[in-house]
Design a protein around this motif. Structure first.
Motif, PDB file in Angstrom:
ATOM      1  N   LEU A   1      -7.379  -4.883  -4.504  1.00  0.00           N
ATOM      2  CA  LEU A   1      -8.168  -5.848  -5.279  1.00  0.00           C
ATOM      3  C   LEU A   1      -7.540  -6.206  -6.618  1.00  0.00           C
ATOM      4  O   LEU A   1      -7.782  -7.281  -7.147  1.00  0.00           O
ATOM      5  CB  LEU A   1      -9.582  -5.296  -5.519  1.00  0.00           C
ATOM      6  CG  LEU A   1     -10.510  -5.297  -4.306  1.00  0.00           C
ATOM      7  CD1 LEU A   1     -11.803  -4.572  -4.622  1.00  0.00           C
ATOM      8  CD2 LEU A   1     -10.791  -6.715  -3.856  1.00  0.00           C
ATOM      9  N   ALA A   2      -6.722  -5.313  -7.157  1.00  0.00           N
ATOM     10  CA  ALA A   2      -6.080  -5.569  -8.453  1.00  0.00           C
ATOM     11  C   ALA A   2      -4.787  -6.365  -8.306  1.00  0.00           C
ATOM     12  O   ALA A   2      -4.138  -6.678  -9.308  1.00  0.00           O
ATOM     13  CB  ALA A   2      -5.806  -4.239  -9.162  1.00  0.00           C
ATOM     14  N   GLY A   3      -4.394  -6.669  -7.063  1.00  0.00           N
ATOM     15  CA  GLY A   3      -3.148  -7.402  -6.854  1.00  0.00           C
ATOM     16  C   GLY A   3      -1.920  -6.522  -6.881  1.00  0.00           C
ATOM     17  O   GLY A   3      -0.799  -7.008  -7.001  1.00  0.00           O
ATOM     18  N   ILE A   4      -2.132  -5.212  -6.760  1.00  0.00           N
ATOM     19  CA  ILE A   4      -1.045  -4.227  -6.758  1.00  0.00           C
ATOM     20  C   ILE A   4      -0.776  -3.810  -5.315  1.00  0.00           C
ATOM     21  O   ILE A   4      -1.717  -3.609  -4.536  1.00  0.00           O
ATOM     22  CB  ILE A   4      -1.434  -2.998  -7.605  1.00  0.00           C
ATOM     23  CG1 ILE A   4      -1.618  -3.419  -9.073  1.00  0.00           C
ATOM     24  CG2 ILE A   4      -0.405  -1.884  -7.474  1.00  0.00           C
ATOM     25  CD1 ILE A   4      -2.223  -2.336  -9.946  1.00  0.00           C
ATOM     26  N   VAL A   5       0.504  -3.669  -4.955  1.00  0.00           N
ATOM     27  CA  VAL A   5       0.846  -3.277  -3.589  1.00  0.00           C
ATOM     28  C   VAL A   5       0.194  -1.926  -3.265  1.00  0.00           C
ATOM     29  O   VAL A   5       0.354  -0.954  -4.009  1.00  0.00           O
ATOM     30  CB  VAL A   5       2.372  -3.212  -3.386  1.00  0.00           C
ATOM     31  CG1 VAL A   5       2.722  -2.568  -2.044  1.00  0.00           C
ATOM     32  CG2 VAL A   5       2.978  -4.612  -3.468  1.00  0.00           C
ATOM     33  N   TYR A   6      -0.538  -1.895  -2.166  1.00  0.00           N
ATOM     34  CA  TYR A   6      -1.170  -0.674  -1.674  1.00  0.00           C
ATOM     35  C   TYR A   6      -0.068   0.313  -1.294  1.00  0.00           C
ATOM     36  O   TYR A   6       0.912  -0.050  -0.635  1.00  0.00           O
ATOM     37  CB  TYR A   6      -2.052  -1.023  -0.469  1.00  0.00           C
ATOM     38  CG  TYR A   6      -2.794   0.129   0.118  1.00  0.00           C
ATOM     39  CD1 TYR A   6      -3.799   0.773  -0.590  1.00  0.00           C
ATOM     40  CD2 TYR A   6      -2.488   0.581   1.394  1.00  0.00           C
ATOM     41  CE1 TYR A   6      -4.489   1.841  -0.040  1.00  0.00           C
ATOM     42  CE2 TYR A   6      -3.177   1.644   1.954  1.00  0.00           C
ATOM     43  CZ  TYR A   6      -4.173   2.268   1.232  1.00  0.00           C
ATOM     44  OH  TYR A   6      -4.844   3.317   1.780  1.00  0.00           O
TER      45      TYR A   6
ATOM     46  N   GLN B   1      16.433   5.036   0.286  1.00  0.00           N
ATOM     47  CA  GLN B   1      15.899   3.690   0.199  1.00  0.00           C
ATOM     48  C   GLN B   1      15.200   3.478  -1.136  1.00  0.00           C
ATOM     49  O   GLN B   1      14.396   4.313  -1.559  1.00  0.00           O
ATOM     50  CB  GLN B   1      14.925   3.413   1.343  1.00  0.00           C
ATOM     51  CG  GLN B   1      15.603   3.446   2.708  1.00  0.00           C
ATOM     52  CD  GLN B   1      14.699   2.968   3.801  1.00  0.00           C
ATOM     53  OE1 GLN B   1      13.932   3.740   4.357  1.00  0.00           O
ATOM     54  NE2 GLN B   1      14.777   1.670   4.116  1.00  0.00           N
ATOM     55  N   ASP B   2      15.540   2.371  -1.791  1.00  0.00           N
ATOM     56  CA  ASP B   2      14.904   1.981  -3.049  1.00  0.00           C
ATOM     57  C   ASP B   2      14.272   0.615  -2.870  1.00  0.00           C
ATOM     58  O   ASP B   2      14.889  -0.284  -2.303  1.00  0.00           O
ATOM     59  CB  ASP B   2      15.924   1.880  -4.185  1.00  0.00           C
ATOM     60  CG  ASP B   2      16.534   3.214  -4.559  1.00  0.00           C
ATOM     61  OD1 ASP B   2      15.841   4.241  -4.422  1.00  0.00           O
ATOM     62  OD2 ASP B   2      17.696   3.228  -4.996  1.00  0.00           O
ATOM     63  N   VAL B   3      13.041   0.468  -3.365  1.00  0.00           N
ATOM     64  CA  VAL B   3      12.401  -0.841  -3.427  1.00  0.00           C
ATOM     65  C   VAL B   3      12.506  -1.282  -4.873  1.00  0.00           C
ATOM     66  O   VAL B   3      12.055  -0.584  -5.787  1.00  0.00           O
ATOM     67  CB  VAL B   3      10.925  -0.772  -2.969  1.00  0.00           C
ATOM     68  CG1 VAL B   3      10.264  -2.142  -3.104  1.00  0.00           C
ATOM     69  CG2 VAL B   3      10.823  -0.259  -1.543  1.00  0.00           C
ATOM     70  N   LYS B   4      13.107  -2.460  -5.067  1.00  0.00           N
ATOM     71  CA  LYS B   4      13.391  -2.935  -6.421  1.00  0.00           C
ATOM     72  C   LYS B   4      12.813  -4.325  -6.665  1.00  0.00           C
ATOM     73  O   LYS B   4      12.738  -5.120  -5.749  1.00  0.00           O
ATOM     74  CB  LYS B   4      14.904  -2.988  -6.638  1.00  0.00           C
ATOM     75  CG  LYS B   4      15.590  -1.640  -6.481  1.00  0.00           C
ATOM     76  CD  LYS B   4      17.096  -1.764  -6.501  1.00  0.00           C
ATOM     77  CE  LYS B   4      17.600  -1.809  -7.914  1.00  0.00           C
ATOM     78  NZ  LYS B   4      19.092  -1.789  -7.953  1.00  0.00           N
ATOM     79  N   ARG B   5      12.449  -4.556  -7.907  1.00  0.00           N
ATOM     80  CA  ARG B   5      12.141  -5.899  -8.393  1.00  0.00           C
ATOM     81  C   ARG B   5      13.206  -6.181  -9.439  1.00  0.00           C
ATOM     82  O   ARG B   5      13.213  -5.545 -10.492  1.00  0.00           O
ATOM     83  CB  ARG B   5      10.750  -5.973  -8.999  1.00  0.00           C
ATOM     84  CG  ARG B   5      10.369  -7.369  -9.506  1.00  0.00           C
ATOM     85  CD  ARG B   5       8.966  -7.434 -10.093  1.00  0.00           C
ATOM     86  NE  ARG B   5       8.761  -6.372 -11.052  1.00  0.00           N
ATOM     87  CZ  ARG B   5       7.741  -5.498 -11.005  1.00  0.00           C
ATOM     88  NH1 ARG B   5       6.843  -5.559 -10.048  1.00  0.00           N
ATOM     89  NH2 ARG B   5       7.625  -4.557 -11.922  1.00  0.00           N
ATOM     90  N   GLY B   6      14.147  -7.040  -9.080  1.00  0.00           N
ATOM     91  CA  GLY B   6      15.305  -7.233  -9.951  1.00  0.00           C
ATOM     92  C   GLY B   6      16.093  -5.933 -10.017  1.00  0.00           C
ATOM     93  O   GLY B   6      16.439  -5.361  -8.981  1.00  0.00           O
TER      94      GLY B   6
ATOM     95  N   ALA C   1       6.724   2.487 -10.265  1.00  0.00           N
ATOM     96  CA  ALA C   1       6.077   1.369 -10.953  1.00  0.00           C
ATOM     97  C   ALA C   1       5.459   0.464  -9.891  1.00  0.00           C
ATOM     98  O   ALA C   1       5.926   0.428  -8.758  1.00  0.00           O
ATOM     99  CB  ALA C   1       7.095   0.595 -11.792  1.00  0.00           C
ATOM    100  N   PRO C   2       4.413  -0.265 -10.251  1.00  0.00           N
ATOM    101  CA  PRO C   2       3.743  -1.091  -9.244  1.00  0.00           C
ATOM    102  C   PRO C   2       4.467  -2.398  -8.944  1.00  0.00           C
ATOM    103  O   PRO C   2       5.039  -3.024  -9.828  1.00  0.00           O
ATOM    104  CB  PRO C   2       2.377  -1.373  -9.879  1.00  0.00           C
ATOM    105  CG  PRO C   2       2.634  -1.323 -11.351  1.00  0.00           C
ATOM    106  CD  PRO C   2       3.702  -0.277 -11.532  1.00  0.00           C
ATOM    107  N   ALA C   3       4.422  -2.790  -7.682  1.00  0.00           N
ATOM    108  CA  ALA C   3       4.805  -4.140  -7.281  1.00  0.00           C
ATOM    109  C   ALA C   3       3.519  -4.947  -7.227  1.00  0.00           C
ATOM    110  O   ALA C   3       2.448  -4.410  -6.935  1.00  0.00           O
ATOM    111  CB  ALA C   3       5.491  -4.125  -5.920  1.00  0.00           C
ATOM    112  N   LEU C   4       3.638  -6.240  -7.499  1.00  0.00           N
ATOM    113  CA  LEU C   4       2.466  -7.091  -7.625  1.00  0.00           C
ATOM    114  C   LEU C   4       2.516  -8.256  -6.651  1.00  0.00           C
ATOM    115  O   LEU C   4       3.587  -8.623  -6.157  1.00  0.00           O
ATOM    116  CB  LEU C   4       2.379  -7.633  -9.057  1.00  0.00           C
ATOM    117  CG  LEU C   4       2.425  -6.582 -10.165  1.00  0.00           C
ATOM    118  CD1 LEU C   4       2.547  -7.255 -11.514  1.00  0.00           C
ATOM    119  CD2 LEU C   4       1.218  -5.668 -10.096  1.00  0.00           C
ATOM    120  N   PHE C   5       1.347  -8.830  -6.420  1.00  0.00           N
ATOM    121  CA  PHE C   5       1.240 -10.006  -5.570  1.00  0.00           C
ATOM    122  C   PHE C   5       2.275 -11.051  -5.986  1.00  0.00           C
ATOM    123  O   PHE C   5       2.453 -11.333  -7.153  1.00  0.00           O
ATOM    124  CB  PHE C   5      -0.170 -10.592  -5.659  1.00  0.00           C
ATOM    125  CG  PHE C   5      -0.314 -11.929  -4.980  1.00  0.00           C
ATOM    126  CD1 PHE C   5      -0.220 -12.029  -3.604  1.00  0.00           C
ATOM    127  CD2 PHE C   5      -0.509 -13.078  -5.719  1.00  0.00           C
ATOM    128  CE1 PHE C   5      -0.333 -13.256  -2.973  1.00  0.00           C
ATOM    129  CE2 PHE C   5      -0.628 -14.310  -5.103  1.00  0.00           C
ATOM    130  CZ  PHE C   5      -0.542 -14.400  -3.728  1.00  0.00           C
TER     131      PHE C   5
END
Length: 130
Positions: A16-21, A92-97, A66-70
């Motif tokens: 609901l907060a727009g944060i990846v579950y 495995q790494d999930v990255k934003r930039g 850290a959270p990923a967002l919508f």
């Protein structure tokens, strides 16, 4: 060698907060591992049908940093850490930039479809490590 798999965060991936579950990161890294294997010329459907071998996650160590967002555009980076006779470990790494949001070390084992017992990794999989 690092394999990169791009993805976008959709509304269905978030709470609901727009944060990846949190559990959806496991889906993201699963997709990336499948593409890693495919990009190395391994057809998992043929492996299953012709040799009766499939992969199963044996162990997973994960850190949520850290959270990923919508609507974020993410990249899953996958690298092969180790290969033995019947298992392989992948980082495995999930990255934003350049920011790492989630990191995991996944150990996969080869198992026989007929009885679920561990079996030797097929040569084409062992070849990826060389």
């Amino acid at each position: 060698m690092i394999h990169r798999f791009p993805l976008r965060v959709y509304y269905e991936d978030t709470d609901l907060a727009g944060i990846v579950y949190y559990a959806n990161y496991l889906k993201f890294i699963e997709r990336a591992r499948s593409e890693f294997v495919r990009d190395h010329g391994i057809d998992q459907v043929s492996l299953k049908e012709e040799k009766g071998v499939v992969f199963a996650v044996r162990r997973l160590e994960a850190d949520y940093l850290a959270p990923a967002l919508f609507d974020d555009v993410l990249t899953v980076e996958t690298s092969l850490e180790a290969v033995t006779g019947a298992r392989m470990a992948m980082a495995q790494d999930v990255k934003r930039g350049d920011t790492i949001l989630f990191t995991a070390l996944v150990t996969l084992v080869a198992i026989r479809l007929s009885d679920g017992a561990p079996t030797r990794l097929p040569a084409e999989i062992r070849h990826i490590a060389s």
